[in-house]
Design a protein around this motif. Structure first.
Motif, PDB file in Angstrom:
ATOM      1  N   LYS A 143       0.853  -1.188   0.000  1.00 30.41           N
ATOM      2  CA  LYS A 143       0.000   0.000   0.000  1.00 30.41           C
ATOM      3  C   LYS A 143       0.892   1.241   0.000  1.00 30.41           C
ATOM      4  O   LYS A 143       2.062   1.177   0.358  1.00 30.41           O
ATOM      5  N   TYR A 144       0.313   2.373  -0.385  1.00 31.50           N
ATOM      6  CA  TYR A 144       1.085   3.608  -0.455  1.00 31.50           C
ATOM      7  C   TYR A 144       1.744   3.952   0.887  1.00 31.50           C
ATOM      8  O   TYR A 144       2.921   4.300   0.936  1.00 31.50           O
ATOM      9  N   HIS A 145       0.982   3.831   1.959  1.00 35.90           N
ATOM     10  CA  HIS A 145       1.545   4.207   3.265  1.00 35.90           C
ATOM     11  C   HIS A 145       2.659   3.258   3.691  1.00 35.90           C
ATOM     12  O   HIS A 145       3.615   3.661   4.349  1.00 35.90           O
ATOM     13  N   GLU A 146       2.591   1.990   3.285  1.00 36.10           N
ATOM     14  CA  GLU A 146       3.661   1.033   3.601  1.00 36.10           C
ATOM     15  C   GLU A 146       4.940   1.385   2.844  1.00 36.10           C
ATOM     16  O   GLU A 146       6.043   1.309   3.393  1.00 36.10           O
ATOM     17  N   ILE A 147       4.767   1.764   1.578  1.00 35.96           N
ATOM     18  CA  ILE A 147       5.919   2.146   0.766  1.00 35.96           C
ATOM     19  C   ILE A 147       6.562   3.405   1.343  1.00 35.96           C
ATOM     20  O   ILE A 147       7.792   3.500   1.444  1.00 35.96           O
ATOM     21  N   ALA A 148       5.729   4.353   1.749  1.00 40.30           N
ATOM     22  CA  ALA A 148       6.235   5.610   2.317  1.00 40.30           C
ATOM     23  C   ALA A 148       7.028   5.341   3.597  1.00 40.30           C
ATOM     24  O   ALA A 148       8.099   5.921   3.800  1.00 40.30           O
ATOM     25  N   GLN A 149       6.533   4.449   4.432  1.00 40.05           N
ATOM     26  CA  GLN A 149       7.248   4.114   5.669  1.00 40.05           C
ATOM     27  C   GLN A 149       8.582   3.438   5.366  1.00 40.05           C
ATOM     28  O   GLN A 149       9.609   3.762   5.951  1.00 40.05           O
ATOM     29  N   LYS A 150       8.567   2.472   4.464  1.00 38.82           N
ATOM     30  CA  LYS A 150       9.770   1.712   4.151  1.00 38.82           C
ATOM     31  C   LYS A 150      10.852   2.600   3.520  1.00 38.82           C
ATOM     32  O   LYS A 150      12.025   2.464   3.816  1.00 38.82           O
ATOM     33  N   LEU A 151      10.434   3.491   2.604  1.00 38.06           N
ATOM     34  CA  LEU A 151      11.400   4.350   1.914  1.00 38.06           C
ATOM     35  C   LEU A 151      11.666   5.646   2.674  1.00 38.06           C
ATOM     36  O   LEU A 151      12.504   6.446   2.236  1.00 38.06           O
ATOM     37  N   LYS A 152      10.923   5.874   3.736  1.00 46.33           N
ATOM     38  CA  LYS A 152      11.069   7.086   4.559  1.00 46.33           C
ATOM     39  C   LYS A 152      10.896   8.362   3.732  1.00 46.33           C
ATOM     40  O   LYS A 152      11.718   9.275   3.777  1.00 46.33           O
ATOM     41  N   VAL A 153       9.802   8.373   2.938  1.00 42.90           N
ATOM     42  CA  VAL A 153       9.442   9.554   2.152  1.00 42.90           C
ATOM     43  C   VAL A 153       7.955   9.822   2.375  1.00 42.90           C
ATOM     44  O   VAL A 153       7.210   8.918   2.770  1.00 42.90           O
ATOM     45  N   PRO A 154       7.486  11.037   2.113  1.00 40.72           N
ATOM     46  CA  PRO A 154       6.058  11.339   2.273  1.00 40.72           C
ATOM     47  C   PRO A 154       5.196  10.521   1.299  1.00 40.72           C
ATOM     48  O   PRO A 154       5.645  10.142   0.204  1.00 40.72           O
ATOM     49  N   ILE A 155       3.966  10.267   1.697  1.00 44.07           N
ATOM     50  CA  ILE A 155       3.060   9.462   0.870  1.00 44.07           C
ATOM     51  C   ILE A 155       2.789  10.130  -0.476  1.00 44.07           C
ATOM     52  O   ILE A 155       2.645   9.461  -1.505  1.00 44.07           O
ATOM     53  N   GLY A 156       2.744  11.467  -0.497  1.00 44.60           N
ATOM     54  CA  GLY A 156       2.552  12.193  -1.751  1.00 44.60           C
ATOM     55  C   GLY A 156       3.692  11.957  -2.727  1.00 44.60           C
ATOM     56  O   GLY A 156       3.485  11.839  -3.933  1.00 44.60           O
ATOM     57  N   THR A 157       4.895  11.848  -2.216  1.00 47.65           N
ATOM     58  CA  THR A 157       6.058  11.568  -3.054  1.00 47.65           C
ATOM     59  C   THR A 157       5.945  10.172  -3.656  1.00 47.65           C
ATOM     60  O   THR A 157       6.251   9.962  -4.838  1.00 47.65           O
TER      61      THR A 157
END
Length: 168
Positions: free
Chosen positions: A133-147
């Motif tokens: 999911k988008y929020h999982e990817i954002a957490q793993k890559l340590k970037v904002p969900i919009g990015t």
């Protein structure tokens, strides 16, 4: 309503039926045929028309039902029914050979296109493709969900351009 009045009312109303017939058939000749069939049915069933009711609605209903009947008849006509005794040969897969060449080439092209993506786009795209999911990817890559959403969007756009040859 006399026959003369009925004929006059139908001739006045028939002009508004032609665009409806064209919308149904999507062909000018078929629309003219449908209009003619509708008017013939209306004249033949004049006794079924009740004075004081909406003649235009009655004609539209006749046209719609005629179109549906003709369409169903066409479908039945184009349906192939095999009446031979050897029906087991129709669905037999023993004699068919599957050729995966096209799908193999397409898969190679897709993989090559993904590999040419910039790493900052490829990684979130592949994670999303894998089911993250988008929020999982954002957490793993340590970037904002919009990015994350933006990078996946850009990756899809680039892949669409690179794989345009497969667009239908």
């Amino acid at each position: 309503m006399t026959t003369l009045e009925f004929n006059y009312a139908i001739s006045k109303t028939s002009k508004s039926l032609k665009p409806f017939a064209f919308r149904l058939t999507k062909d000018l000749e078929d629309a003219n045929d449908l209009l003619q069939d509708t008017l013939v049915k209306a004249f033949m069933n004049r006794d079924k028309y009740t004075d004081g009711t909406n003649l235009k609605a009655w004609l539209y209903t006749i046209m719609k039902n005629t179109f549906i009947t003709n369409y169903q008849r066409l479908l039945r006509k184009n349906t192939f029914i095999d009446t031979t005794d050897n029906l087991h040969f129709i669905n037999s897969t023993d004699s068919s050979v599957e050729n995966n060449a096209y799908s193999t080439f397409a898969l190679e092209d897709i993989n090559n296109a993904v590999e040419t993506l910039d790493e900052s786009y490829k990684q979130p795209f592949m994670m999303h493709f894998s089911g993250f999911k988008y929020h999982e990817i954002a957490q793993k890559l340590k970037v904002p969900i919009g990015t994350v959403k933006n990078r996946i969007h850009i990756a899809r756009k680039e892949l669409k351009e690179k794989l345009q040859v497969y667009a239908y």
